[in-house]
Enzyme design. Structure first.
Site, PDB file in Angstrom:
ATOM      1  N   HIS A  50      29.212 -78.100  23.018  1.00 59.87           N
ATOM      2  CA  HIS A  50      28.410 -79.129  22.355  1.00 59.87           C
ATOM      3  C   HIS A  50      28.162 -80.321  23.279  1.00 59.87           C
ATOM      4  CE1 HIS A  50      28.341 -77.367  18.283  1.00 59.87           C
ATOM      5  NE2 HIS A  50      29.338 -76.679  18.813  1.00 59.87           N
ATOM      6  N   ASP A 109      24.457 -84.250  16.807  1.00 61.06           N
ATOM      7  CA  ASP A 109      24.812 -82.826  16.834  1.00 61.06           C
ATOM      8  C   ASP A 109      24.537 -82.222  15.459  1.00 61.06           C
ATOM      9  OD1 ASP A 109      26.507 -80.379  16.893  1.00 61.06           O
ATOM     10  OD2 ASP A 109      27.334 -81.274  18.721  1.00 61.06           O
ATOM     11  N   THR A 122      22.685 -76.786  19.234  1.00 64.05           N
ATOM     12  CA  THR A 122      23.202 -76.326  20.528  1.00 64.05           C
ATOM     13  C   THR A 122      23.249 -74.803  20.598  1.00 64.05           C
ATOM     14  OG1 THR A 122      25.432 -76.484  19.626  1.00 64.05           O
ATOM     15  CG2 THR A 122      24.624 -78.407  20.811  1.00 64.05           C
ATOM     16  N   TRP A 127      25.948 -69.968  24.099  1.00 64.87           N
ATOM     17  CA  TRP A 127      24.510 -70.232  24.268  1.00 64.87           C
ATOM     18  C   TRP A 127      24.213 -71.024  25.549  1.00 64.87           C
ATOM     19  CZ3 TRP A 127      20.622 -67.626  22.967  1.00 64.87           C
ATOM     20  CH2 TRP A 127      19.337 -68.163  22.966  1.00 64.87           C
ATOM     21  N   SER A 174      25.977 -70.847  28.393  1.00 67.50           N
ATOM     22  CA  SER A 174      26.105 -69.900  29.506  1.00 67.50           C
ATOM     23  C   SER A 174      24.851 -69.042  29.599  1.00 67.50           C
ATOM     24  CB  SER A 174      27.331 -69.005  29.307  1.00 67.50           C
ATOM     25  OG  SER A 174      28.497 -69.781  29.423  1.00 67.50           O
TER      26      SER A 174
HETATM   27 BR1  BUP Z   1      34.973 -71.999  31.209  1.00 71.36          BR
HETATM   28  C1  BUP Z   1      33.662 -73.014  32.048  1.00 71.36           C
HETATM   29  N1  BUP Z   1      32.929 -74.185  33.957  1.00 71.36           N
HETATM   30  O1  BUP Z   1      34.918 -73.159  34.001  1.00 71.36           O
HETATM   31  P1  BUP Z   1      29.088 -72.087  26.251  1.00 71.36           P
HETATM   32  C2  BUP Z   1      32.518 -73.360  31.400  1.00 71.36           C
HETATM   33  N2  BUP Z   1      31.590 -74.126  32.041  1.00 71.36           N
HETATM   34  O2  BUP Z   1      30.944 -75.213  33.929  1.00 71.36           O
HETATM   35  P2  BUP Z   1      31.742 -72.162  24.994  1.00 71.36           P
HETATM   36  C3  BUP Z   1      31.775 -74.535  33.332  1.00 71.36           C
HETATM   37  O3  BUP Z   1      30.726 -74.927  29.981  1.00 71.36           O
HETATM   38  P3  BUP Z   1      30.671 -72.360  22.324  1.00 71.36           P
HETATM   39  C4  BUP Z   1      33.895 -73.438  33.381  1.00 71.36           C
HETATM   40  O4  BUP Z   1      28.534 -73.516  32.352  1.00 71.36           O
HETATM   41  C5  BUP Z   1      28.598 -73.940  29.942  1.00 71.36           C
HETATM   42  O5  BUP Z   1      27.661 -74.918  30.249  1.00 71.36           O
HETATM   43  C6  BUP Z   1      29.332 -73.508  31.209  1.00 71.36           C
HETATM   44  O6  BUP Z   1      29.396 -73.462  26.994  1.00 71.36           O
HETATM   45  C7  BUP Z   1      30.377 -74.575  31.306  1.00 71.36           C
HETATM   46  O7  BUP Z   1      30.453 -71.531  25.705  1.00 71.36           O
HETATM   47  C8  BUP Z   1      29.691 -74.568  29.088  1.00 71.36           C
HETATM   48  O8  BUP Z   1      28.608 -71.086  27.212  1.00 71.36           O
HETATM   49  C9  BUP Z   1      30.261 -73.599  28.070  1.00 71.36           C
HETATM   50  O9  BUP Z   1      28.176 -72.406  25.138  1.00 71.36           O
HETATM   51  O10 BUP Z   1      31.233 -72.878  23.714  1.00 71.36           O
HETATM   52  O11 BUP Z   1      32.342 -73.195  25.815  1.00 71.36           O
HETATM   53  O12 BUP Z   1      32.607 -71.014  24.670  1.00 71.36           O
HETATM   54  O13 BUP Z   1      31.707 -71.439  21.754  1.00 71.36           O
HETATM   55  O14 BUP Z   1      30.508 -73.611  21.521  1.00 71.36           O
HETATM   56  O15 BUP Z   1      29.381 -71.682  22.625  1.00 71.36           O
END
Ligand code: BUP
Length: 457
Positions: free
Chosen positions: A18, A115, A138, A356, A358
């Site tokens: 988020h 949010d 998000t 989302w 990633s």
């Molecule tokens: Br782990 C990790 N470095 O080591 P998501 C994640 N990230 O930059 P999530 C890093 O955190 P939800 C690390 O690039 C992305 O922008 C990654 O968000 C960054 O998954 C963010 O992909 C992670 O949406 O959250 O964290 O599991 O469950 O809310 O989707």
């Protein structure tokens, strides 16, 4: 860029999933001459959140940062002990305390962008202050429509599991297996937070969403034509939000290692910031990478919250694995610069939990994905990955947190991910479309500029 100067309050909920899109949006707003007040709940659940907030604020001293001290609330009787779910709920129940913080800001606010997980609470704050209120979603438009549909149209969600799929008007069927299991239990804290915010959506002025027209055209047009819900605010795709530059004040071994690997040869493996794999699954994945011929960079988490993640790599995976693979693989157990990894020419494929953010980073870089959803919105996201040609998804793997996938199966899918030339090309096409959406004349940029112009009095 155009001269636009509204003052916008940004208010993210909990977790890096988020916070990240909010900081990216903040950076876009600053580069468009907006004044930004960033409100972040305190204390945060993870170290990653507090570290990213401080580094963003110190890189942008022009941002007005307000730490929103959360009261300690008794969590309601609930079926979860997930610290992120509890924090979502605490933030939502504390939103009314925002009022005095926002009332006296100077210059006065032009709008609040909150949010989606606090929308229900922020509505009355915005009405009291007479401010436009946009919510930032998000996750994907498809998951938004599923959540809104269940919250508004399904009177007894516990009965959903009796059918194979649910039919959302204008959107077609969603397999019941893609619905996060907590959604079938209205008393689950995760569910009550998502549902109460979704039900409140008709009270916001607009729904900003981190997706883009090309990626989810049918869903966006169904939501905006009123064929899903009669009274729904405009859904405004402004993604994929572009990563802002992160200052690196340390050497990153894994980036140096990537620098000397052949083009598109490395499989990047990460399951996001909130997903810890079971020990058994970790071993299957280890054995798969051990036996396979591919180079790999694996970000390992053995605990949901980063500050509790203490076991060392040798204990988790065994010393001989590292001995045998030291020339072609790396395992990292710390926060990495994922946006730089996905932009690195050595990376060929991404084994992802389908968070989302990633996925939107993979999309922008045209990196093909092996979807391995674990919980929440991730199966819905995996469907999108497959549909648009960004990657592969073996739906029989089920939810990662429930099922054990054997090494042979993982190996087979990684082979396909790395060797399928058609997939390589379709993923690059997604990359081109994602980048186009963010250009000055691109669909997402135009949508955001229109919203900002509307806020200038
Ligand atoms: Br782990 C990790 N470095 O080591 P998501 C994640 N990230 O930059 P999530 C890093 O955190 P939800 C690390 O690039 C992305 O922008 C990654 O968000 C960054 O998954 C963010 O992909 C992670 O949406 O959250 O964290 O599991 O469950 O809310 O989707």
């Amino acid at each position: 860029s155009e001269k636009i100067c509204p003052h916008i309050a940004l208010f993210p909920s909990a977790g890096m999933g988020h916070l990240t899109p909010f900081l990216r949006l903040a950076s876009v707003l600053l580069s468009n001459n907006c004044k930004v007040t960033l409100i972040t709940p305190k204390p945060s659940v993870s170290v990653a959140e507090s570290a990213h907030i401080s580094s963003f604020v110190s890189a942008h001293p022009e941002v007005n940062h307000l730490a929103f001290q959360l009261p300690s609330l008794q969590p309601p009787n609930s079926s979860t002990n997930d610290p992120f779910h509890i924090q979502f709920d605490t933030i939502l129940r504390s939103v009314h305390l925002l009022h005095p913080l926002l009332y006296s800001l100077s210059p006065p606010l032009s709008a609040i962008f909150s949010d989606i997980l606090v929308a229900a609470g922020v509505i009355s704050v915005a009405v009291d202050l007479g401010l436009p209120h946009y919510t930032l979603v998000t996750f994907s438009a498809k998951y938004l429509s599923l959540t809104a549909y269940i919250s508004i149209m399904v009177s007894d969600p516990t009965k959903l599991s009796c059918s194979a799929e649910i039919e959302i008007p204008g959107l077609g069927p969603v397999p019941v297996g893609s619905i996060p299991p907590p959604y079938l239990n209205p008393n689950h804290l995760f569910t009550s937070v998502f549902m109460s915010n979704a039900r409140a959506l008709p009270g916001v002025d607009g729904i900003l969403i981190n997706t883009f027209d090309w990626l989810e055209p049918e869903t966006l047009s169904a939501l905006n034509s009123g064929s899903v819900f009669a009274k729904f605010p405009p859904v405004l795709p402004i993604g994929p939000l572009v990563p802002y530059e992160l200052k690196r004040n340390e050497e990153c071994q894994y980036l140096q290692w990537l620098d000397v690997q052949p083009k598109e040869s490395v499989v990047y493996v990460s399951f996001g910031s909130r997903t810890a794999m079971s020990k058994d699954q970790m071993k299957e994945l280890r054995d798969c990478l051990w036996k396979s011929k591919y180079r790999f960079l694996w970000i390992l988490k053995s605990n949901k919250v980063d500050k509790d993640d203490k076991e060392d790599l040798d204990t988790l995976l065994g010393h001989s694995f590292f001995e045998d693979t030291k020339n072609r693989g790396m395992v990292v157990k710390r926060w990495v610069y994922q946006q730089e990894i996905l932009a690195h020419p050595a990376v060929g494929g991404f084994v992802s939990h389908c968070g989302w953010n990633s996925l939107s980073e993979a999309a922008r870089n045209g990196i093909r994905v092996l979807a391995w959803p674990h919980h929440g919105d991730q199966r819905v996201n995996a469907e999108i990955v497959k549909k648009v040609g960004l990657g592969l998804w073996e739906s029989s793997w089920g939810w990662g947190i429930e099922n054990l996938v054997k090494q042979e199966e993982i190996q087979k899918m990684i082979g396909e991910l790395m060797e399928d030339e058609k997939l390589r090309i379709t993923a690059k096409k997604v990359g081109n479309e994602a980048k186009k959406a963010g250009e000055i004349a691109g669909s997402s940029n135009k949508v955001l500029m229109k919203v900002l112009r509307g806020l200038v009095k």
